[in-house]
Design an enzyme around this catalytic site. Structure first.
Site, mmCIF file in Angstrom:
data_model
loop_
_atom_site.group_PDB
_atom_site.id
_atom_site.type_symbol
_atom_site.label_atom_id
_atom_site.label_comp_id
_atom_site.label_asym_id
_atom_site.label_seq_id
_atom_site.Cartn_x
_atom_site.Cartn_y
_atom_site.Cartn_z
ATOM 1 N N LYS A 1 0.838 -1.213 0.000
ATOM 2 C CA LYS A 1 0.000 0.000 0.000
ATOM 3 C C LYS A 1 0.869 1.258 0.000
ATOM 4 O O LYS A 1 0.657 2.173 -0.807
ATOM 5 C CB LYS A 1 -0.925 -0.019 1.222
ATOM 6 C CG LYS A 1 -1.768 1.229 1.397
ATOM 7 C CD LYS A 1 -2.721 1.426 0.223
ATOM 8 C CE LYS A 1 -3.374 2.796 0.244
ATOM 9 N NZ LYS A 1 -4.668 2.819 0.845
ATOM 10 N N LYS B 1 -9.507 17.134 -5.454
ATOM 11 C CA LYS B 1 -9.687 16.632 -6.820
ATOM 12 C C LYS B 1 -11.187 16.625 -7.112
ATOM 13 O O LYS B 1 -11.992 16.723 -6.179
ATOM 14 C CB LYS B 1 -9.074 15.239 -6.985
ATOM 15 C CG LYS B 1 -9.786 14.143 -6.216
ATOM 16 C CD LYS B 1 -9.196 12.808 -6.592
ATOM 17 C CE LYS B 1 -10.057 11.676 -6.086
ATOM 18 N NZ LYS B 1 -9.584 10.385 -6.499
ATOM 19 N N GLY C 1 0.857 19.543 -12.972
ATOM 20 C CA GLY C 1 0.023 20.605 -12.418
ATOM 21 C C GLY C 1 0.538 21.096 -11.086
ATOM 22 O O GLY C 1 1.746 21.097 -10.837
ATOM 23 N N ASN D 1 1.071 3.951 -3.240
ATOM 24 C CA ASN D 1 0.719 5.376 -3.150
ATOM 25 C C ASN D 1 1.947 6.260 -3.372
ATOM 26 O O ASN D 1 1.860 7.306 -4.009
ATOM 27 C CB ASN D 1 0.075 5.688 -1.800
ATOM 28 C CG ASN D 1 -1.448 5.518 -1.856
ATOM 29 O OD1 ASN D 1 -1.994 5.138 -2.884
ATOM 30 N ND2 ASN D 1 -2.120 5.792 -0.758
ATOM 31 N N CYS E 1 -4.396 10.882 1.404
ATOM 32 C CA CYS E 1 -3.632 9.629 1.285
ATOM 33 C C CYS E 1 -2.219 9.794 0.739
ATOM 34 O O CYS E 1 -1.253 9.449 1.417
ATOM 35 C CB CYS E 1 -4.405 8.648 0.411
ATOM 36 S SG CYS E 1 -6.065 8.378 1.027
HETATM 37 C C1 UGA Z 1 -5.185 7.548 -3.594
HETATM 38 C C2 UGA Z 1 -4.829 6.329 -4.456
HETATM 39 O O1 UGA Z 1 -4.954 6.675 -5.833
HETATM 40 C C3 UGA Z 1 -5.759 5.145 -4.128
HETATM 41 O O2 UGA Z 1 -5.361 3.994 -4.862
HETATM 42 C C4 UGA Z 1 -5.657 4.845 -2.617
HETATM 43 O O3 UGA Z 1 -6.544 3.794 -2.243
HETATM 44 C C5 UGA Z 1 -6.031 6.093 -1.854
HETATM 45 O O4 UGA Z 1 -5.140 7.169 -2.217
HETATM 46 C C6 UGA Z 1 -5.894 5.774 -0.391
HETATM 47 O O5 UGA Z 1 -4.775 5.517 0.076
HETATM 48 O O6 UGA Z 1 -6.925 5.673 0.316
HETATM 49 P P1 UGA Z 1 -7.050 9.454 -3.709
HETATM 50 O O7 UGA Z 1 -6.264 10.165 -2.656
HETATM 51 O O8 UGA Z 1 -8.531 9.312 -3.510
HETATM 52 O O9 UGA Z 1 -6.494 7.973 -3.955
HETATM 53 O O10 UGA Z 1 -6.877 10.299 -5.053
HETATM 54 P P2 UGA Z 1 -5.985 10.196 -6.373
HETATM 55 O O11 UGA Z 1 -6.889 9.999 -7.528
HETATM 56 O O12 UGA Z 1 -4.883 9.247 -6.188
HETATM 57 O O13 UGA Z 1 -5.394 11.692 -6.460
HETATM 58 C C7 UGA Z 1 -4.513 12.190 -5.480
HETATM 59 C C8 UGA Z 1 -3.995 13.548 -5.875
HETATM 60 O O14 UGA Z 1 -3.118 13.460 -6.990
HETATM 61 C C9 UGA Z 1 -5.065 14.576 -6.268
HETATM 62 O O15 UGA Z 1 -4.791 15.802 -5.641
HETATM 63 C C10 UGA Z 1 -4.915 14.702 -7.759
HETATM 64 O O16 UGA Z 1 -5.291 15.962 -8.258
HETATM 65 C C11 UGA Z 1 -3.424 14.470 -7.935
HETATM 66 N N1 UGA Z 1 -3.049 13.995 -9.287
HETATM 67 C C12 UGA Z 1 -3.509 12.807 -9.755
HETATM 68 C C13 UGA Z 1 -2.194 14.772 -10.077
HETATM 69 O O17 UGA Z 1 -1.731 15.857 -9.659
HETATM 70 N N2 UGA Z 1 -1.836 14.314 -11.325
HETATM 71 C C14 UGA Z 1 -2.296 13.128 -11.800
HETATM 72 O O18 UGA Z 1 -1.934 12.764 -12.943
HETATM 73 C C15 UGA Z 1 -3.151 12.360 -11.007
#
Ligand code: UGA
Length: 435
Positions: free
Chosen positions: A203, A319, A252, A207, A259
Site C-alpha cells: 500500500k 480533486k 500541475g 501510493n 492519502c
Molecule cells: C489515492 C490512491 O490513488 C488510491 O489507490 C488509494 O486507495 C487512496 O489514495 C488511499 O490511500 O486511500 P485518492 O487520494 O482518492 O487515492 O486520489 P488520487 O486519484 O490518487 O489523487 C490524489 C492527488 O493526486 C489529487 O490531488 C490529484 O489531483 C493528484 N493527481 C492525480 C495529479 O496531480 N496528477 C495526476 O496525474 C493524477
C-alpha cells in the site's frame, strides 16, 4: 458471510456497502454518535457518487446495519474488518491511536475465536503487533489478523472497490487467506496472497509510486517550460509506451488529499527510523511542495504587485468528485493569495467544500457558480478540474472578468480555445518560457 466493519469513514462505509451489496450480512460500528445518527437516516457524512443509493438499498434489504457498540457489532460475525483512520502525525509518523483504541475494545470481547482484517493503511509490522497484542490481552480468546489494504480512490470509490485491479491478502496462514479469498470471490478479481508485512508495504509503495509519477512529470514540466515543449504532449507520447502507461502523468499544482501526502510522509519516516536515506522519496515531496506555490508566484511575477487585486480560484476540493479538503492544494494557494493581500473569490460545486474553506479564511467569498466567482477578477486560477468547467463559455466570461487571464493549474483547457476568446492562457509546463 457475516462481516463487522469498524469505522464508517471513507474506506469503511464503501467496503461495508459493497460487501452488503454482494449479499453479505454487514454491521458497521461507528463510535461517533452524531455520524451514526446521520447514517441511520441514510445520510452519508461525505460526498461519494452512488454511495448513498447503495447504503439505502442494502439497508432496505436488511443486509447493512449500524451500531455504536463494538461488542454487539462483532458478536456472531465471521470477519472483523478494521477501517479506522490512520492520519500522519507532525513528523510523518503514522498515528495509530484509533487502531489502538479498537484493539483495546477487541481485547475486552467475550472469549472466542476471532478473525480480524486490517484495511486501514498501516506501517509494516502492525498486523503482527495487533495479533500478538490481542492474543496476549484477550484472555481465553484466539485471534488471527490479516492485512488487506484498500486501493479505492475518492470520487470513484465504488467502482474501484468492485473492479479492483488487485486484492492483496497478507496472511500468516492458508486458512486465513482462504477465508478472505472466499469473501472476495464474487468480485472475480486478481488476488495476490503474501505475508502480512509485504501486504502492508504494498500500500505504501503503491501510493508513493503514484506520487512519484506526479512529481516526475512535474519536474519534466519545469524543463518543458524552459525549452518550449508542451508537457501534456510529452506525457501523451510517454504513455504510448506500455511500460510507462498514462496514469498519473498529469502535470500541475501537485497531489493533495488524505492519502498520497501522508503515505509518502510515513514511508519517509519509516526509512528514517531505520537510519536509511531515501533521496528519491524526499524529492517527490520537495517537488510537490514547490508545485503548489507556482500559481501565486506566477501571478505576482505577471503583475509585479498583486495587493488589492481580485483573484478567482476555480475549485477547492483536492480533486473533482469529492468535497474533501484534506491537504487540498487550494488551501495553501488561497493562504498565499490572502497573505499577498488579494481579494479571493472561490468557486466549487460542493457546498461542504465551500463551507469548509469559508470557515478557514474569514476574508474569502465563495460561489456555487464559476461565472459569479470570476466577476471583476484580475486572473482566474484553475485549481480543481471539475468537469463542468470544461463547458465554460469563454466569450461570456470575457465580459465578466476584469483582465482575461487564466492560470490553468491542471492543464485542463486547450490553450487555443481560451485564447480564441481573447484570454491569455498559462498552463503548467506548456512551453511558456516567459514565466
Ligand atoms: C489515492 C490512491 O490513488 C488510491 O489507490 C488509494 O486507495 C487512496 O489514495 C488511499 O490511500 O486511500 P485518492 O487520494 O482518492 O487515492 O486520489 P488520487 O486519484 O490518487 O489523487 C490524489 C492527488 O493526486 C489529487 O490531488 C490529484 O489531483 C493528484 N493527481 C492525480 C495529479 O496531480 N496528477 C495526476 O496525474 C493524477
Amino acid at each position: 458471510m457475516r462481516v463487522c466493519v469498524i469505522g464508517a469513514g471513507y474506506v469503511g462505509l464503501v467496503t461495508a456497502a459493497v460487501l452488503a451489496d454482494l449479499g453479505n450480512d454487514v454491521v458497521t460500528v461507528e463510535a461517533n454518535r452524531e455520524t451514526l445518527l446521520k447514517l441511520e437516516l441514510n445520510s452519508i457524512p461525505f460526498y461519494e457518487a452512488g454511495l448513498e443509493d447503495m447504503v439505502r438499498r442494502t439497508r432496505k434489504a436488511g443486509l447493512l446495519r449500524f451500531t455504536v457498540d463494538i461488542e454487539s457489532g462483532v458478536c456472531d460475525t465471521d470477519i472483523v474488518m478494521i477501517t479506522v483512520g490512520t492520519p500522519a502525525s507532525e513528523d510523518g509518523r503514522c498515528d495509530l491511536r484509533a487502531l489502538e483504541a479498537v484493539a483495546a475494545s477487541l481485547a475486552a470481547l467475550p472469549p472466542g475465536e476471532y478473525f480480524a482484517v486490517i484495511k486501514s493503511t498501516v506501517p509494516a509490522g502492525t498486523a503482527d503487533w495487533l495479533e500478538d497484542y490481542l492474543n496476549q490481552a484477550a484472555e481465553g480468546s484466539s485471534w488471527e489478523v490479516v492485512s488487506n489494504p484498500e486501493f479505492l480512490r475518492q470520487g470513484s470509490a465504488i467502482r474501484d472497490a468492485v473492479e479492483a485491479d488487485r486484492i492483496i491478502i497478507g496472511a500468516a496462514s492458508e486458512k486465513a487467506a482462504r477465508t478472505l479469498q472466499e469473501l472476495y470471490k464474487p468480485l472475480n478479481r486478481t488476488v495476490l496472497v503474501t505475508d502480512r508485512r509485504s501486504a502492508e508495504m504494498i500500500k505504501y509503495a503503491s501510493n508513493s509510486f503514484l506520487a512519484a509519477k506526479i512529481s516526475f512529470i512535474n519536474e519534466i514540466a519545469v524543463i518543458c517550460e524552459k525549452t518550449g515543449a508542451d508537457v501534456t504532449k510529452v506525457a501523451e507520447g510517454m504513455a504510448l509506451d506500455r511500460r510507462i502507461g498514462g496514469a498519473f502523468l498529469g502535470a500541475g499544482i501537485g497531489f493533495g488529499g488524505s492519502c498520497l501526502p501522508k503515505d509518502l510522509a510515513c514511508l519517509i519516516h519509516t526509512a528514517k527510523q531505520h537510519d536509511l536515506r531515501v533521496p528519491l522519496l524526499e524529492s517527490v515531496k520537495e517537488i510537490n511542495d514547490r508545485q503548489v506555490k507556482i500559481l501565486p508566484e506566477r501571478l505576482a511575477h505577471i503583475y509585479g504587485e498583486v495587493s488589492g487585486k481580485t483573484v478567482c480560484v476555480w475549485g477547492l476540493a483536492y480533486k473533482p468528485g469529492t468535497d474533501d479538503l484534506r491537504d487540498a492544494p487550494s488551501i495553501r494557494i488561497i493562504d498565499d493569495l490572502i497573505k499577498r493581500n488579494c481579494v479571493v473569490k472561490a468557486f466549487d460545486p460542493m457546498l461542504v467544500a465551500r463551507n469548509k474553506i469559508a470557515a478557514m479564511f474569514a476574508k474569502i467569498e465563495t460561489y456555487a457558480d464559476p461565472y459569479e466567482a470570476a466577476k471583476d477578477a484580475a486572473a482566474i486560477l484553475l485549481v480543481t478540474e471539475w468537469g463542468l468547467l470544461r463547458e465554460v463559455d469563454w466569450v461570456k466570461l470575457r465580459d465578466i472578468v476584469n483582465v482575461p487571464l487564466i492560470l490553468d493549474g491542471r492543464n485542463t483547457f486547450a490553450p487555443h480555445e481560451v485564447e480564441k476568446a481573447g484570454f491569455t492562457y498559462i498552463g503548467i509546463g506548456r512551453g511558456c518560457s516567459a514565466y
